[in-house]
Design a protein around this motif. Structure first.
Motif, PDB file in Angstrom:
ATOM      1  N   THR B  40      48.214  13.113  19.615  1.00 58.34           N
ATOM      2  CA  THR B  40      48.467  12.511  20.787  1.00 58.34           C
ATOM      3  C   THR B  40      49.883  12.754  21.297  1.00 58.34           C
ATOM      4  O   THR B  40      50.133  13.742  22.515  1.00 58.34           O
ATOM      5  CB  THR B  40      48.458  11.034  20.788  1.00 58.34           C
ATOM      6  N   ASP B  41      50.934  12.846  20.617  1.00 60.98           N
ATOM      7  CA  ASP B  41      52.288  13.031  20.999  1.00 60.98           C
ATOM      8  C   ASP B  41      52.390  14.454  21.283  1.00 60.98           C
ATOM      9  O   ASP B  41      52.906  15.014  22.089  1.00 60.98           O
ATOM     10  CB  ASP B  41      53.395  12.533  20.032  1.00 60.98           C
ATOM     11  N   ASP B  60      39.691   4.659  17.539  1.00 63.48           N
ATOM     12  CA  ASP B  60      40.221   5.485  16.473  1.00 63.48           C
ATOM     13  C   ASP B  60      41.469   5.594  16.301  1.00 63.48           C
ATOM     14  O   ASP B  60      42.038   5.856  15.071  1.00 63.48           O
ATOM     15  CB  ASP B  60      39.806   7.051  16.923  1.00 63.48           C
ATOM     16  N   ALA B  61      42.464   5.491  17.317  1.00 60.36           N
ATOM     17  CA  ALA B  61      43.865   5.214  17.132  1.00 60.36           C
ATOM     18  C   ALA B  61      44.452   3.903  16.542  1.00 60.36           C
ATOM     19  O   ALA B  61      44.998   3.737  15.576  1.00 60.36           O
ATOM     20  CB  ALA B  61      44.571   5.405  18.585  1.00 60.36           C
ATOM     21  N   ALA B  62      43.705   2.740  17.003  1.00 59.57           N
ATOM     22  CA  ALA B  62      43.826   1.497  16.270  1.00 59.57           C
ATOM     23  C   ALA B  62      43.620   1.596  15.033  1.00 59.57           C
ATOM     24  O   ALA B  62      44.190   0.991  13.890  1.00 59.57           O
ATOM     25  CB  ALA B  62      43.235   0.501  17.041  1.00 59.57           C
ATOM     26  N   ALA B  63      42.512   2.416  14.622  1.00 59.14           N
ATOM     27  CA  ALA B  63      42.094   2.169  13.101  1.00 59.14           C
ATOM     28  C   ALA B  63      42.867   2.885  12.533  1.00 59.14           C
ATOM     29  O   ALA B  63      43.281   2.470  11.085  1.00 59.14           O
ATOM     30  CB  ALA B  63      40.595   2.861  13.083  1.00 59.14           C
ATOM     31  N   ARG B  64      43.665   3.878  12.644  1.00 57.44           N
ATOM     32  CA  ARG B  64      44.576   4.503  12.137  1.00 57.44           C
ATOM     33  C   ARG B  64      46.368   3.865  12.264  1.00 57.44           C
ATOM     34  O   ARG B  64      47.060   4.898  11.743  1.00 57.44           O
ATOM     35  CB  ARG B  64      44.761   5.957  12.569  1.00 57.44           C
ATOM     36  N   LEU B  66      47.902   3.608  15.047  1.00 57.67           N
ATOM     37  CA  LEU B  66      48.645   4.174  15.918  1.00 57.67           C
ATOM     38  C   LEU B  66      48.590   3.653  17.237  1.00 57.67           C
ATOM     39  O   LEU B  66      47.613   3.145  17.719  1.00 57.67           O
ATOM     40  CB  LEU B  66      47.855   5.826  16.216  1.00 57.67           C
ATOM     41  N   HIS B  67      49.809   3.822  17.918  1.00 60.50           N
ATOM     42  CA  HIS B  67      50.155   2.968  19.110  1.00 60.50           C
ATOM     43  C   HIS B  67      50.820   3.915  20.097  1.00 60.50           C
ATOM     44  O   HIS B  67      52.041   3.361  20.698  1.00 60.50           O
ATOM     45  CB  HIS B  67      50.513   1.580  19.182  1.00 60.50           C
ATOM     46  N   PRO B  68      50.158   4.898  20.438  1.00 58.49           N
ATOM     47  CA  PRO B  68      51.209   5.881  21.270  1.00 58.49           C
ATOM     48  C   PRO B  68      51.440   5.405  22.538  1.00 58.49           C
ATOM     49  O   PRO B  68      50.549   4.521  23.358  1.00 58.49           O
ATOM     50  CB  PRO B  68      50.132   6.960  21.358  1.00 58.49           C
ATOM     51  N   GLN B  69      52.710   5.334  22.977  1.00 64.90           N
ATOM     52  CA  GLN B  69      53.104   4.929  24.419  1.00 64.90           C
ATOM     53  C   GLN B  69      52.350   5.823  25.456  1.00 64.90           C
ATOM     54  O   GLN B  69      52.180   7.121  25.258  1.00 64.90           O
ATOM     55  CB  GLN B  69      54.598   5.029  24.722  1.00 64.90           C
TER      56      GLN B  69
END
Lengths: 130, 93, 103
Positions: B40-41, B60-64, B66-69
């Motif tokens: 993402t970043d 998919d982000a939450a599972a891993r 990840l909490h990208p701004q």
């Protein structure tokens, strides 16, 4: 910090290094690796675990694997201290490349440079990669 | 004609990622799903100044962990809606 | 009690577990559950919730030691409560899956 040389002070011990390089939830390689580490710990031989490349993502905190209906690998990894698995290493350039710091990780780790990793591999009798 | 691209690989140097980058045209959209969410970043930076919309599959982000701004998260239904809105979907794996 | 078990007596549907079923399983293992047993059963269930797998002997002993101290965190104490193979027996009574590496 854990030493890079496993404790082979007893005769007839064989040390094993597990190199984990898969992301946690693409296929089942990561799970296989972790299960292999836990199974190996039963034999009470010196054991080291190195996370490198995409494998460092396995250590990321706050995984909510239930959102994708997968087994939570972070939950499994967090049990390592209870199995006396304390020699846990991470490739420092893999961490940097992913903008991760030690406090993003769910286990205490020793970070290694390339030279440190070469020494780690040389100091173990067997190396398995997942 | 705008295209929709999907990417599920974690390593920026992977050929799927590099090929996708070459194929992306202005007006296109890109969905990062599965392991693709790890990028993402990197894609935020790579697509700066270009007229390409970046979507990230939220579960998919939450599972891993990840909490990208500032990520434009989508859920399963929005994913399907996007696929229907575009003429073609190119899956890079 | 309409619960299903596998050949070894492990609960097939983990969500069906309750204290009555635990008593039932314990009876089939010739164990009469008292507070000391329940203390360990509850710890094993907590281990499972936290680590998503059933504890084998070594991690179980270490976990008990961590949570309840040295007096209870040792194999002799666990063997006194759950003879022969404590980890396997505890998991069975606690309604957890069979530990992976139990012989």
């Amino acid at each position: 910090m854990s030493p890079l040389v496993p404790d082979n002070s007893m005769n007839n011990t064989k040390s094993t290094l597990f190199i984990l390089r898969s992301t946690p939830y693409q296929g089942h390689r990561a799970l296989e690796g972790i299960e292999a580490v836990l199974a190996a710990s039963v034999f009470e031989q010196p054991l080291g675990v190195l996370f490198i490349g995409d494998g460092v993502w396995q250590l990321k905190k706050q995984q909510q694997a239930e959102q994708i209906e997968r087994r939570n690998l972070a939950a499994l990894l967090s049990s390592f201290p209870l199995y006396d698995i304390e020699s846990v290493y991470v490739d420092e350039s893999s961490l940097e490349g992913k903008h991760l710091h030690s406090n993003d990780l769910l286990l205490p780790v020793s970070t290694l440079s390339a030279a440190g990793m070469a020494e780690l591999v040389a100091n173990h009798d067997t190396v398995l990669t997942f | 004609m705008s295209q929709l691209h999907t990417l599920n690989k974690a390593c920026f140097e992977h050929s799927a990622v590099q090929d996708c980058l070459k194929a992306l045209a202005d007006g296109d959209a890109l969905i990062l799903l599965e392991d693709g969410v790890y990028l993402t970043d990197k894609f935020d930076s790579a697509l700066k100044g270009r007229n390409i919309t970046l979507h990230v599959v939220q579960y998919d982000a939450a599972a891993r962990g990840l909490h990208p701004q500032n990520a434009a998260f989508i859920d399963a239904r929005q994913f399907v809606t996007l696929c229907c809105e575009y003429n073609k979907t190119l899956s890079w794996y | 009690m309409a619960a299903d078990f596998d050949k070894e007596g492990f609960l097939l549907d983990l969500s069906a577990w309750n204290r009555d079923i635990a008593e039932q399983i314990a009876r089939s293992e010739q164990i009469e559950l008292n507070a000391a047993h329940w203390e360990i059963i509850e710890l094993a269930r907590r281990f499972y919730t936290q680590h998503e797998h059933s504890p084998e002997m070594r991690p179980l002993v270490k976990y008990v030691k961590q949570e309840l101290g040295d007096d209870k965190g040792n194999s002799l104490y666990l063997l006194s409560l759950f003879p022969d193979s404590p980890a396997k027996r505890v998991s069975k009574i606690a309604g957890l899956p069979r530990p992976a590496n139990c012989l």
